[in-house]
Design a protein around this motif. Structure first.
Motif, mmCIF file in Angstrom:
data_model
loop_
_atom_site.group_PDB
_atom_site.id
_atom_site.type_symbol
_atom_site.label_atom_id
_atom_site.label_comp_id
_atom_site.label_asym_id
_atom_site.label_seq_id
_atom_site.Cartn_x
_atom_site.Cartn_y
_atom_site.Cartn_z
ATOM 1 N N PRO A 63 34.285 23.346 38.603
ATOM 2 C CA PRO A 63 34.776 24.583 39.213
ATOM 3 C C PRO A 63 35.105 25.663 38.172
ATOM 4 N N ILE A 64 35.000 26.913 38.624
ATOM 5 C CA ILE A 64 35.334 28.065 37.793
ATOM 6 C C ILE A 64 36.762 28.509 38.137
ATOM 7 N N TYR A 65 37.586 28.668 37.116
ATOM 8 C CA TYR A 65 38.968 29.108 37.300
ATOM 9 C C TYR A 65 39.117 30.530 36.769
ATOM 10 N N TYR A 80 22.301 38.141 40.854
ATOM 11 C CA TYR A 80 21.415 38.865 39.945
ATOM 12 C C TYR A 80 22.009 40.186 39.458
ATOM 13 N N ASN A 81 22.947 40.739 40.193
ATOM 14 C CA ASN A 81 23.623 41.955 39.733
ATOM 15 C C ASN A 81 25.036 41.634 39.253
ATOM 16 N N SER A 82 25.204 40.448 38.679
ATOM 17 C CA SER A 82 26.537 40.008 38.247
ATOM 18 C C SER A 82 27.140 40.930 37.194
ATOM 19 N N LYS A 83 26.324 41.438 36.283
ATOM 20 C CA LYS A 83 26.868 42.295 35.213
ATOM 21 C C LYS A 83 27.542 43.529 35.794
ATOM 22 N N ASN A 84 26.888 44.165 36.759
ATOM 23 C CA ASN A 84 27.476 45.371 37.364
ATOM 24 C C ASN A 84 28.808 45.060 38.042
ATOM 25 N N ILE A 85 28.862 43.955 38.769
ATOM 26 C CA ILE A 85 30.087 43.584 39.474
ATOM 27 C C ILE A 85 31.197 43.229 38.487
ATOM 28 N N LEU A 86 30.860 42.442 37.472
ATOM 29 C CA LEU A 86 31.866 42.019 36.493
ATOM 30 C C LEU A 86 32.375 43.199 35.675
ATOM 31 N N ASP A 87 31.485 44.118 35.318
ATOM 32 C CA ASP A 87 31.909 45.301 34.562
ATOM 33 C C ASP A 87 32.869 46.150 35.387
ATOM 34 N N LYS A 88 32.551 46.321 36.670
ATOM 35 C CA LYS A 88 33.410 47.139 37.533
ATOM 36 C C LYS A 88 34.772 46.484 37.715
ATOM 37 N N ALA A 89 34.786 45.166 37.876
ATOM 38 C CA ALA A 89 36.059 44.459 38.045
ATOM 39 C C ALA A 89 36.895 44.531 36.773
ATOM 40 N N SER A 90 36.239 44.446 35.627
ATOM 41 C CA SER A 90 36.957 44.536 34.353
ATOM 42 C C SER A 90 37.545 45.924 34.153
ATOM 43 N N GLU A 91 36.751 46.946 34.451
ATOM 44 C CA GLU A 91 37.229 48.334 34.315
ATOM 45 C C GLU A 91 38.408 48.600 35.246
ATOM 46 N N SER A 92 38.417 47.936 36.396
ATOM 47 C CA SER A 92 39.504 48.126 37.367
ATOM 48 C C SER A 92 40.729 47.290 37.036
ATOM 49 N N GLY A 93 40.599 46.427 36.029
ATOM 50 C CA GLY A 93 41.712 45.570 35.644
ATOM 51 C C GLY A 93 41.973 44.427 36.605
ATOM 52 N N LEU A 94 40.982 44.106 37.443
ATOM 53 C CA LEU A 94 41.168 43.069 38.452
ATOM 54 C C LEU A 94 40.724 41.690 37.992
ATOM 55 N N PHE A 95 39.770 41.653 37.065
ATOM 56 C CA PHE A 95 39.196 40.364 36.691
ATOM 57 C C PHE A 95 38.554 40.454 35.317
ATOM 58 N N ASN A 96 38.811 39.472 34.493
ATOM 59 C CA ASN A 96 38.164 39.347 33.192
ATOM 60 C C ASN A 96 37.428 38.022 33.140
ATOM 61 N N LYS A 97 36.148 38.067 32.847
ATOM 62 C CA LYS A 97 35.351 36.846 32.854
ATOM 63 C C LYS A 97 35.741 35.925 31.702
ATOM 64 N N LYS A 98 35.539 34.620 31.921
ATOM 65 C CA LYS A 98 35.877 33.614 30.917
ATOM 66 C C LYS A 98 34.632 32.974 30.317
ATOM 67 N N SER A 99 33.473 33.253 30.912
ATOM 68 C CA SER A 99 32.224 32.664 30.423
ATOM 69 C C SER A 99 31.105 33.668 30.655
ATOM 70 N N ASN A 100 29.868 33.246 30.429
ATOM 71 C CA ASN A 100 28.709 34.085 30.731
ATOM 72 C C ASN A 100 28.017 33.652 32.020
ATOM 73 N N SER A 101 28.725 32.916 32.846
ATOM 74 C CA SER A 101 28.163 32.486 34.122
ATOM 75 C C SER A 101 28.113 33.645 35.105
ATOM 76 N N ASP A 102 26.968 33.838 35.739
ATOM 77 C CA ASP A 102 26.830 34.894 36.746
ATOM 78 C C ASP A 102 27.691 34.604 37.972
ATOM 79 N N CYS A 103 28.043 33.335 38.190
ATOM 80 C CA CYS A 103 28.823 32.977 39.381
ATOM 81 C C CYS A 103 30.233 33.556 39.351
ATOM 82 N N GLU A 104 30.745 33.878 38.177
ATOM 83 C CA GLU A 104 32.070 34.493 38.105
ATOM 84 C C GLU A 104 32.108 35.810 38.878
#
Length: 562
Positions: A63-65, A80-104
């Protein structure tokens, strides 16, 4: 890609319960043989995962935590558009990824948009279970057309969710998640369910069709097809997101030829790394192999031909039904060829691209020749898109994942589906009055299925394929396979056929299914098309619908072949 399993209990989970869950997770280990994990969460839930490593080979386990362990994810997904979603979440301060998994990106999308709106922002295929610790609830969901499978069962004591029904308890009734469905499960096992599926409205007739279809120009077609072609090119590009090599299933039909042309274009432009090998299942003299060779030669790819005997097909039948978890004849027959194809490709690959979905988007099946009007044409396309998850997509996923091979379907990207359904149905209907049987090599385009797709890519695919007729996978493998197999089937399993049976083939499949899954308690009931054929429930009368999707003759199958 992977297999996922979750058990949510009303009561405290005892050690024996978690121990008993391990075999259930192992039963779907073929979906992810690279790693297996089983964790107990808060003494009330079991989360199991089997991993097929494709992206972030070292750090993408599950599991991903989330960063503070507020959210826990199990996902059978490619975003497939994980980078766009993760970048937007990071910029919003809502989520910071812990790996390079697209599932995050699934956790990030949940935090950005919520459990309902998140799905409208995702381009990918997925089935997942997400535990929101803050709100003490679970969210389970399946992608827009059901590319990835997900099954569910509920008792008074617990809820189980898994990638395949065989992982669920046999003493409970279970069923597949509907496409585009979300279930919110509270700790008291109360469930709120809703659908996020897009509603596809009927497009009014185009003015060019008011008088004469032949007045349509190439410019008209180019303008009408541009949104789809742009979306499809982008979809193919996105599906090269991988840390392992990718291959192609190449039948030599129109759809795989169109896909091949776009792969080649993107490769030549330096947008993707491309492919080096393609795989075709077919006898030496088969139509599929002949046409696939033409495509492979055009793009300088190595083509691997896959073959098997009728005895091999009979021998592997119980294994096919075990993985497929269905007893529908039309799906099983095509699954046999798909099984051997995936087995060969999996020797050296973990990811394959395939042309599934085009027939649904453009009305490519034979019975569309009888469609009387554009409204019924549109409604039928919407119906069979919604049913893909218990027909072609069931076959593609289960037969590929039986060999730990992930199949990606670029035609069914949400943007491709949207663009295709915004094309007025007059551009997809088949106008049989323009067909001239004596001119098989120069067919008027309006009289052939998916003519608008053929015209749009006519300069990009080999001429031998441009007017090729639609063929089921088993027909493309061999024009005589179905009759040969059915004859051997009834001889080999005659003990399963009751005297006077209307459909011995269907009876044999059902008996094998029941034997495999110990179905005396009717716990595993496969969802199937009415009448064992996708064309059995259409809204118009069609002679072609009575043949279970098979071509009327060998000469029809060879239509347009040079």
């Amino acid at each position: 890609m992977c297999g996922i399993y979750g058990l949510i209990s009303l009561h405290k989970i005892e050690e024996i319960t978690s121990f008993e869950s391990l075999p259930r997770v192992k039963s779907i280990n073929h979906r992810g043989p690279d790693d297996i994990n089983l964790v107990v969460e808060n003494n009330k839930a079991i989360l199991g995962h089997t991993r097929l490593s494709i992206n972030d080979l070292e750090g993408g386990g599950q599991p991903i935590y989330s960063e503070h362990n507020d959210y826990i994810l199990l996902a059978n997904a490619e975003i497939y558009n994980s980078k766009n979603i993760l970048d937007k979440a990071s910029e919003s301060g809502l989520f910071n990824k812990k790996s390079n998994s697209d599932c995050e990106a699934l956790i990030a999308a949940y935090l950005l948009y919520g459990e309902e709106e998140m799905h409208r922002h995702i381009r990918g295929m997925y089935a997942f279970i997400l535990y929101d610790r803050k709100r003490n609830r679970f969210i389970a969901a399946r992608d827009h057309v059901g590319i990835k499978p997900l099954y569910f069962c509920k008792t008074d004591e617990y809820i189980e969710i898994a990638s395949e029904a065989k992982a669920l308890s046999l003493n409970s009734i279970h069923s597949p998640f509907e496409n585009g469905t979300v279930k919110i499960i509270n700790r008291d096992l109360d469930i709120k369910e809703f659908s996020y599926s897009r509603q596809y409205s009927f497009c009014p007739p185009s003015s060019q069709f008011v008088n004469n279809i032949t007045s349509i120009t190439n410019t008209d077609i180019d303008l009408m097809m541009k949104p789809f072609k742009d979306a499809f090119r982008d979809s193919v590009r996105m599906r090269f997101q991988s840390d392992v090599p990718i291959c192609l299933f190449l039948s030599g039909g129109l759809d795989s030829a169109v896909l091949s042309s776009v792969i080649n274009e993107l490769t030549q432009n330096g947008d993707v790394v491309g492919i080096k090998e393609a795989f075709c299942v077919g006898r030496e003299n088969s139509l599929d192999y002949y046409c696939a060779q033409k495509v492979a030669e055009r793009f300088n790819w190595k083509l691997n031909r896959v073959d098997f005997s009728i005895a091999d097909a009979i021998k592997v039948l119980p294994t096919v039904i075990y993985h497929l978890e269905s007893d529908e004849p039309e799906v099983i027959r095509s699954s046999i060829t798909n099984y051997f194809l995936a087995k060969k490709a999996s020797d050296n690959y973990k990811v394959v691209l395939t042309g599934e979905g085009s027939d649904e988007l453009f009305g490519g099946y034979l019975y569309f020749h009888d469609c009387p009007n554009s409204l019924q044409h549109h409604n039928e396309i919407v119906r069979i898109i919604k049913g893909l998850s218990h027909a072609n997509l069931l076959r593609v996923d289960k037969m590929s994942m039986a060999h730990s091979l992930e199949a990606r379907v670029p035609f069914l990207d949400p943007e491709c589906v949207k663009a295709a359904l915004e094309i007025p149905s007059e551009y997809k209907m088949i106008y049989n009055s323009y067909y001239n049987n004596s001119l098989l090599k120069s067919i008027e385009p309006f009289s052939i299925e998916k003519w608008i797709l053929r015209i749009s890519y006519k300069n990009d695919i080999p001429p031998e394929i441009l007017n090729r007729a639609k063929a089921a996978q088993c027909e493309g493998y061999s024009e005589t396979f179905t009759s040969e197999f059915q004859s051997a089937l009834t001889k080999s399993f005659s003990h399963l056929v009751q005297e006077g049976a209307d459909d011995p083939e269907a009876m044999i499949y059902t008996k094998i299914f029941q034997t495999i899954f110990n179905n005396s308690k009717k716990s595993l009931v496969p969802v199937r098309w009415p009448g064992n054929c996708r064309a059995s429930d259409i809204s118009w009368t069609s002679d072609k619908a009575l043949n279970k999707g098979l071509a009327p003759s060998a000469s029809h199958l060879r239509r347009g072949i040079s």
